[in-house]
Design an enzyme around this catalytic site. Structure first.
Site, short mmCIF file in Angstrom:
data_model
loop_
_atom_site.label_atom_id
_atom_site.label_comp_id
_atom_site.label_asym_id
_atom_site.label_seq_id
_atom_site.Cartn_x
_atom_site.Cartn_y
_atom_site.Cartn_z
NE ARG A 27 -3.74 -2.23 2.11
CZ ARG A 27 -5.04 -1.96 2.05
NH1 ARG A 27 -5.48 -0.75 2.21
NH2 ARG A 27 -5.89 -2.93 1.82
CD1 TRP A 75 2.54 5.75 -2.94
CD2 TRP A 75 1.23 7.49 -2.48
NE1 TRP A 75 2.22 6.37 -4.13
CE2 TRP A 75 1.41 7.44 -3.88
CE3 TRP A 75 0.44 8.52 -1.95
CZ2 TRP A 75 0.84 8.36 -4.76
CZ3 TRP A 75 -0.12 9.44 -2.83
CH2 TRP A 75 0.08 9.36 -4.21
CG ASN A 99 -2.57 5.50 6.52
OD1 ASN A 99 -1.36 5.57 6.55
ND2 ASN A 99 -3.24 4.37 6.34
N GLY A 100 -3.47 9.62 5.27
CA GLY A 100 -4.42 10.64 4.85
C GLY A 100 -3.73 11.96 4.61
CD GLU A 478 -6.96 -2.24 -16.66
OE1 GLU A 478 -7.22 -1.06 -16.41
OE2 GLU A 478 -6.41 -2.98 -15.83
CE LYS A 482 -2.97 -2.85 -14.69
NZ LYS A 482 -4.34 -2.53 -14.35
CD GLU A 485 -1.32 0.67 -12.70
OE1 GLU A 485 -1.81 -0.32 -13.27
OE2 GLU A 485 -1.64 1.02 -11.56
CG HIS A 501 -11.33 12.45 -35.57
ND1 HIS A 501 -11.90 13.15 -36.62
CD2 HIS A 501 -12.00 11.28 -35.50
CE1 HIS A 501 -12.90 12.44 -37.14
NE2 HIS A 501 -12.97 11.29 -36.48
C1 AGP Z 1 -4.82 -0.27 -11.24
O1 AGP Z 1 -3.84 -1.05 -11.77
C2 AGP Z 1 -4.43 0.72 -10.30
N1 AGP Z 1 -3.34 0.48 -9.51
C3 AGP Z 1 -5.41 1.79 -9.91
O2 AGP Z 1 -5.75 2.48 -11.07
C4 AGP Z 1 -6.70 1.34 -9.18
O3 AGP Z 1 -7.51 0.61 -10.04
C5 AGP Z 1 -7.44 2.59 -8.66
O4 AGP Z 1 -6.63 3.26 -7.77
C6 AGP Z 1 -8.76 2.26 -8.04
O5 AGP Z 1 -8.61 1.42 -6.95
P1 AGP Z 1 -9.80 0.65 -6.31
O6 AGP Z 1 -10.33 -0.29 -7.34
O7 AGP Z 1 -9.22 -0.05 -5.14
O8 AGP Z 1 -10.84 1.66 -5.91
#
Ligand code: AGP
Length: 602
Positions: A27, A75, A99-100, A478, A482, A485, A501
């Site tokens: 996380r 993070w 966190n937050g 998607e 991927k 990321e 376009h």
């Molecule tokens: C996907 O590969 C991501 N790491 C990210 O986009 C993720 O899908 C997004 O943060 C939403 O997360 P969630 O589905 O836990 O809400």
């Protein structure tokens, strides 16, 4: 996004904290730290980078006996990922993990500096420690000081705080960021999600927003608006599942291979003969629903987009997908009769959760499609359908997407059926396709090998375009997500028909086009769009169940007459493609730079 662990008790506290962090590391892994309070003395350790660095740094630290401790994996939001910015942050007596985001930290910081506080980090979190010290000096009493601290901060938080002068106690607070407490005999555990508690505690108290309090060996005192709360504990799963790599190189790879099985589990009990049912959706729940609004982030948003095609095509119901962070602030108009569907793997994504709260406040019916039971989103929505993907550890989501799209496909059929929009014949063909999905999601070793070999030609160049039409457009998005990321290469997803376009101006031999070319839908239209790119010398990798001699490379999938089966075949191919490119580039596939598994800040 960030992970928090806390412990009060008589066990080997360092190991409890580190193994809790291990469960949460995916996380956030910019830095990690821990603080242990024992006999009026606090030991604190921090290390930049992955948890292993903190493990190494604390190798010779072995406190025994009764103690209280807090730990954090970060993070970064405010301030670079340095040791100074790593949690816990400290004041004079206070040590804090958080966190937050504390939104008013700048103004608080200015005031505290004027009254003599010395800040060392660039974080928002540090204000909590100084604020506590400040109120402690003013009020002379720790509980009152903590209450005032929580009153003064704005934003989202899960907080644990140690006061050096309060042996065996931890203060806590929660707002818009998850925090739970488990108790076993005289031991008390804190965590920002179930994982560190599973296998240790049978149940957990999921703190509600605006809750705060303290815990020690003899009590857990929870308050909300100064009123004592009796928040009941809810059962936790008995065992941790799916948390090992089981011979795969990466969790992501294992999760791609698991898709066939978990989608089978998603379907289980939900398809009977030629009909669909969800136990979670009560008889009258869908009555009066005349439109659907799907709100999510990232991959889950791509599932929402895919679903809109399915809902409109199969259920003949208006459906619209939105990105949660946009929905929140655009003063959207929600109509009576709309069903507000939020989709989230983690169930903790701040933007999605807040969008859900807005919808509830506006009085519309809400449904969560989520992978994590007991998560904030599941608890908030009127009802929830669990996707049953099992724990997803790879930061790049794969099996969660597969199960989300399956739940949404089933839901489209259920709604279509209830609205009388689906003929018996169509229903039966759809159910047959659903039953074949697990097969379409199976990874074929020869395809994986081919992708492994092929990727050496797709490492350089000036970018990738993933293109597709209809449901293959969100799949193209998607695929590009991927790749971005985990490979850190620039990639865009685009509707194939839209390239001409503008984006086609980029086409040349160094532009890699990944073309999603189904047989079952818009076959010729997609081919024409692809040929326009080939004519401009773009290097083309076609993913298709049919021959396409114009392509530079062909990644063969099993052709089908059902678009969703081709969708799943191609989905596996684009996931493996991203994986193998990232592997060749030497990247950490499971914990890619700058990312975190669950995004609990807005
Ligand atoms: C996907 O590969 C991501 N790491 C990210 O986009 C993720 O899908 C997004 O943060 C939403 O997360 P969630 O589905 O836990 O809400």
């Amino acid at each position: 996004m960030c992970g928090i662990v806390g412990f009060i008790g008589n066990k080997e506290i360092k190991n409890v904290l580190l193994s809790g962090l291990k469960e949460l590391e995916y996380r956030g892994y910019d830095s990690a730290g821990l603080a242990v309070l024992q006999n009026g003395k606090i030991d604190i350790f921090k290390a930049v980078g992955k948890l292993k660095n903190l493990v190494d740094k604390t190798a010779n630290y072995a406190p025994t006996g009764f103690a209280a401790g807090i730990a954090h994996t970060r993070w970064a939001t405010h301030g670079k990922p340095t040791e100074i910015n790593a949690h816990p942050h400290q004041g004079d007596r206070a040590f804090v993990v958080h966190n937050g985001i504390i939104e008013n930290y700048m103004s608080l910081k200015e005031t505290l500096i004027k009254s003599g506080a010395k800040f060392v980090s660039q974080t928002d979190t540090e204000v909590i420690a100084h604020l506590y010290d400040h109120f402690l000096r003013d009020l002379g009493e720790p509980k009152a000081a903590f209450a005032r601290t929580i009153e003064a901060i704005e934003g989202a938080y899960a907080i644990l705080l140690l006061d050096e002068a309060m042996d065996g106690a931890i203060f806590f607070a929660k707002k818009h960021s998850p925090l739970e407490i488990g108790k076993v005999g005289g031991e008390i555990y804190f965590a920002s999600s179930d994982a560190p508690l599973v296998g240790i505690c049978d149940s957990a108290i999921y703190l509600e927003d605006d809750s705060w309090g303290w815990a020690n060996a003899s009590e857990i005192a929870i308050f909300k608006d100064k009123e004592p709360q009796n928040t009941p504990a809810k059962p936790l799963p008995a065992t941790q599942t799916g948390a090992q790599k089981e011979g795969f190189r990466f969790f992501m790879e294992k999760e791609i291979y698991e898709q066939s099985r978990v989608v089978g589990e998603t379907i289980m009990g939900r398809v009977a003969g030629d009909s669909v049912r969800f136990d979670e959706i009560g008889e009258g729940f869908l009555d009066g629903v005349s439109a659907l609004r799907l709100v999510a982030c990232g991959t889950s948003y791509h599932a929402a987009m895919t679903a809109c095609y399915l809902f409109e095509r199969l259920a003949k119901i208006e459906a619209r997908a939105e990105i949660a962070s946009e929905f929140r602030y655009r003063e959207a108009i929600l109509r009576e009769g709309e069903l507000f569907i939020v989709i989230s793997q983690s169930g903790e994504t701040a933007d999605t959760l807040e969008a859900l709260k807005l919808a509830k406040k506006a009085g519309v019916l809400t449904l969560a499609i989520c992978n994590v039971d007991n998560s904030s989103i599941v608890r908030e929505a009127h009802t929830a359908i669990l996707t049953r993907a099992g724990i997803e550890k790879g930061v790049a989501s794969t099996k969660a997407f597969a199960t989300q799209t399956m739940v949404l496909w089933l839901l489209a059929l259920l709604i279509g059926d209830r609205r009388g929009a689906i003929s018996a014949d169509l229903m039966s063909r759809e159910i047959m396709a659903i039953r074949k999905s697990a097969l379409a999601l199976q990874v074929r070793e020869e395809t994986h090998d081919l992708i492994r070999r092929m990727t050496k030609r797709y490492l350089y160049g000036h970018g990738f375009f993933y293109i597709g039409r209809d449901i293959f457009y969100p799949l193209a998005l998607e695929g590009a997500l991927k790749l971005k990321e985990i490979s850190y290469l620039h990639a865009e997803g685009y509707p194939a028909g839209e390239m001409k376009h503008g984006p086609i101006a980029l086409a040349d031999a160094e532009l890699f086009t990944i073309a999603l070319m189904p047989r079952a839908i818009l076959r010729e239209k997609t081919r024409s769009n692809v040929e326009e790119l080939i004519a401009r010398d773009s290097t083309l990798l076609a993913i298709s169940g049919e021959e396409f001699p114009l392509a530079d490379d062909l990644l063969p999938i099993a052709a089908s007459d059902h678009p969703m089966l081709e969708f799943y075949e191609m989905m596996v191919a684009i996931q493996l493609l991203a994986l193998e490119i990232a592997v060749r580039l030497g990247n950490d596939v499971d914990m890619p730079r700058n990312l975190a598994k669950s995004v609990t800040v807005e």
